[in-house]
Write a protein that holds these residues in place. Structure first.
Motif, PDB file in Angstrom:
ATOM      1  N   ALA A  49       0.865  -1.188   0.000  1.00 36.68           N
ATOM      2  CA  ALA A  49       0.000   0.000   0.000  1.00 36.68           C
ATOM      3  C   ALA A  49       0.896   1.230   0.000  1.00 36.68           C
ATOM      4  CB  ALA A  49      -0.878  -0.026   1.248  1.00 36.68           C
ATOM      5  N   LYS A 112      -3.557 -10.651   0.925  1.00 37.01           N
ATOM      6  CA  LYS A 112      -3.815  -9.601   1.927  1.00 37.01           C
ATOM      7  C   LYS A 112      -3.645  -8.237   1.281  1.00 37.01           C
ATOM      8  CE  LYS A 112      -4.696  -7.945   6.084  1.00 37.01           C
ATOM      9  NZ  LYS A 112      -4.231  -6.578   6.102  1.00 37.01           N
ATOM     10  N   GLY A 113      -2.678  -8.122   0.398  1.00 39.03           N
ATOM     11  CA  GLY A 113      -2.470  -6.866  -0.312  1.00 39.03           C
ATOM     12  C   GLY A 113      -3.657  -6.510  -1.204  1.00 39.03           C
ATOM     13  N   ASP A 116      -6.092  -5.057   1.249  1.00 30.51           N
ATOM     14  CA  ASP A 116      -5.626  -3.746   1.725  1.00 30.51           C
ATOM     15  C   ASP A 116      -5.847  -2.663   0.671  1.00 30.51           C
ATOM     16  OD1 ASP A 116      -4.665  -5.048   3.993  1.00 30.51           O
ATOM     17  OD2 ASP A 116      -2.540  -4.828   3.494  1.00 30.51           O
ATOM     18  N   ARG A 117      -5.616  -2.998  -0.602  1.00 30.66           N
ATOM     19  CA  ARG A 117      -5.571  -1.978  -1.652  1.00 30.66           C
ATOM     20  C   ARG A 117      -6.886  -1.821  -2.414  1.00 30.66           C
ATOM     21  NH1 ARG A 117      -1.994  -3.315  -5.685  1.00 30.66           N
ATOM     22  NH2 ARG A 117      -1.855  -1.126  -6.272  1.00 30.66           N
TER      23      ARG A 117
ATOM     24  N   TYR B 103      -4.444  -3.104   9.581  1.00 31.60           N
ATOM     25  CA  TYR B 103      -5.151  -3.074   8.290  1.00 31.60           C
ATOM     26  C   TYR B 103      -6.058  -4.289   8.262  1.00 31.60           C
ATOM     27  CZ  TYR B 103      -2.091   0.310   5.721  1.00 31.60           C
ATOM     28  OH  TYR B 103      -1.408   1.416   5.254  1.00 31.60           O
ATOM     29  N   TRP B 104      -7.344  -4.089   8.207  1.00 29.05           N
ATOM     30  CA  TRP B 104      -8.265  -5.220   8.069  1.00 29.05           C
ATOM     31  C   TRP B 104      -8.031  -6.302   9.114  1.00 29.05           C
ATOM     32  CZ3 TRP B 104     -12.432  -4.034   5.850  1.00 29.05           C
ATOM     33  CH2 TRP B 104     -12.448  -3.204   4.727  1.00 29.05           C
ATOM     34  N   PRO B 108      -0.416  -5.012   7.860  1.00 32.45           N
ATOM     35  CA  PRO B 108      -0.383  -4.687   6.437  1.00 32.45           C
ATOM     36  C   PRO B 108       0.309  -5.802   5.645  1.00 32.45           C
ATOM     37  CG  PRO B 108       0.411  -2.823   7.765  1.00 32.45           C
ATOM     38  CD  PRO B 108       0.287  -4.004   8.681  1.00 32.45           C
TER      39      PRO B 108
END
Lengths: 228, 228
Positions: A49, A112-113, A116-117, B103-104, B108
């Motif tokens: 992110a 996960k990215g 997050d994004r 994050y979530w 992250p």
């Protein structure tokens, strides 16, 4: 026809995860669904992110705040193209299937990215529009994954604890937060430690479940389901 | 002097996370500790688990299995340089502090990628050397993070559930699995919604805690602590 997005995170097409993904594409297409796959490793999807997710100027260049900047960029239509593409796929989907090997009690970082994004404020949630009034309500999600540990290790009282414990952040913290209803997870325990025949049975069981998937009721995504 | 590794994941040095990291470096250095920081965004740390993590030939090029390949590469000394560097830092550390914004309901992706890629089998665990006999026993870990949601949202019975629920995969599933003992988390709730003065108090409280950190007892990292 219904629309399905499969977000898939495995490096090897010949893996069981690869086969589970293929089975889902085949079975759902056969039902008349239109199926889109985001193959994260093949796309070299960016998990970090960063400022690169915002095109052009920042709302506050003095002190970078990722949440605020992506929220503002979403409203201006200034998110990076890879994010806009993924958000379109999410927007169109009736169902999202996440297919991955469990890494450290969670999804691999590349997935996960994606969370997050892609699930930016303004697009997926916008306080107080969260949980039951999250912006992605009327969609379904299903987490389909393989584990290293056995079913016994992930039993209540097992050394790794009830597998449901680790689903809380994923199903409740991410999907429910965005208003998405969650179908029961699909878990293949320890496929690396079973016979080729057992692995074939796992694929058949998944295809079988998909045949009646649209009749399933979502789980009751509250602490009782996870920690009762 | 004791050795501390701070794994830090925030894009902005001026953020509260940046300040919390700086406070830790200062306070621990003052105590005579030697402190190393892995500043993941500044390093552009790679979160994706791919074939690039293995130098040279694969153990089984026919079907890529990340867990097996990194395990084999670790034994041969053939992991990529960035992983070898991080493993050296872990090996030397008495304490690892993970500093990040939640994050979530998790860390992250860039930090999850650090876990996925650095804590390789053979180095951090090696069945049956897991949990209390994990290969990183005699080390401590502490998760220090900021949240978007308030303390009330993360209370038992709150809309986001007890904050401890989301610590299970991180503290038990990762650190305890590797044999690492876990100190109580350090949580700054919703710093974006409080006054500058309150944020300063958060920094002072962290510095204060660090003064007596080495006298703390690890938590009892079992389901009771999380779900009692």
């Amino acid at each position: 026809g219904r629309k399905v997005l499969i977000v898939y995170a495995h490096q090897e097409p010949k893996s069981l995860n690869g086969s589970l993904k293929r089975v889902a594409v085949e079975e759902l297409s056969k039902q008349g669904c239109s199926v889109t796959v985001s193959d994260l490793y093949a796309m070299q999807f960016e998990p970090r992110a960063t400022r690169n997710d915002i095109v052009g100027c920042l709302h506050n260049p003095e002190e970078f705040n990722y949440g605020v900047e992506t929220w503002e960029a979403y409203k201006r239509g200034d998110l990076s193209n890879d994010l806009i593409e993924e958000q379109k796929k999410v927007q169109e989907a009736d169902l999202m299937i996440f297919q991955f090997p469990l890494y450290w009690f969670s999804m691999p970082a590349i997935m996960k990215g994606w969370m997050d994004r892609v699930l930016v404020q303004g697009f997926a949630h916008d306080f107080p529009n969260c949980y039951d009034s999250g912006l992605l309500k009327n969609k379904l999600a299903l987490f389909s994954f393989t584990t290293g540990g056995s079913r016994e290790m992930y039993a209540k009282g097992g050394i790794s604890g009830d597998i449901r414990y680790l689903l809380w952040p994923i199903q409740h913290g991410i999907m429910h937060f965005c208003g998405v209803k969650v179908l029961a997870p699909h878990i293949c325990f320890a496929p690396e430690y079973v016979s080729e025949e057992k692995r074939k049975e796992m694929l058949i069981a998944w295809a079988q479940r998909l045949k009646t998937l649209w009749k399933e009721e979502p789980i009751n995504c509250s602490p009782e389901w996870y920690f009762k």
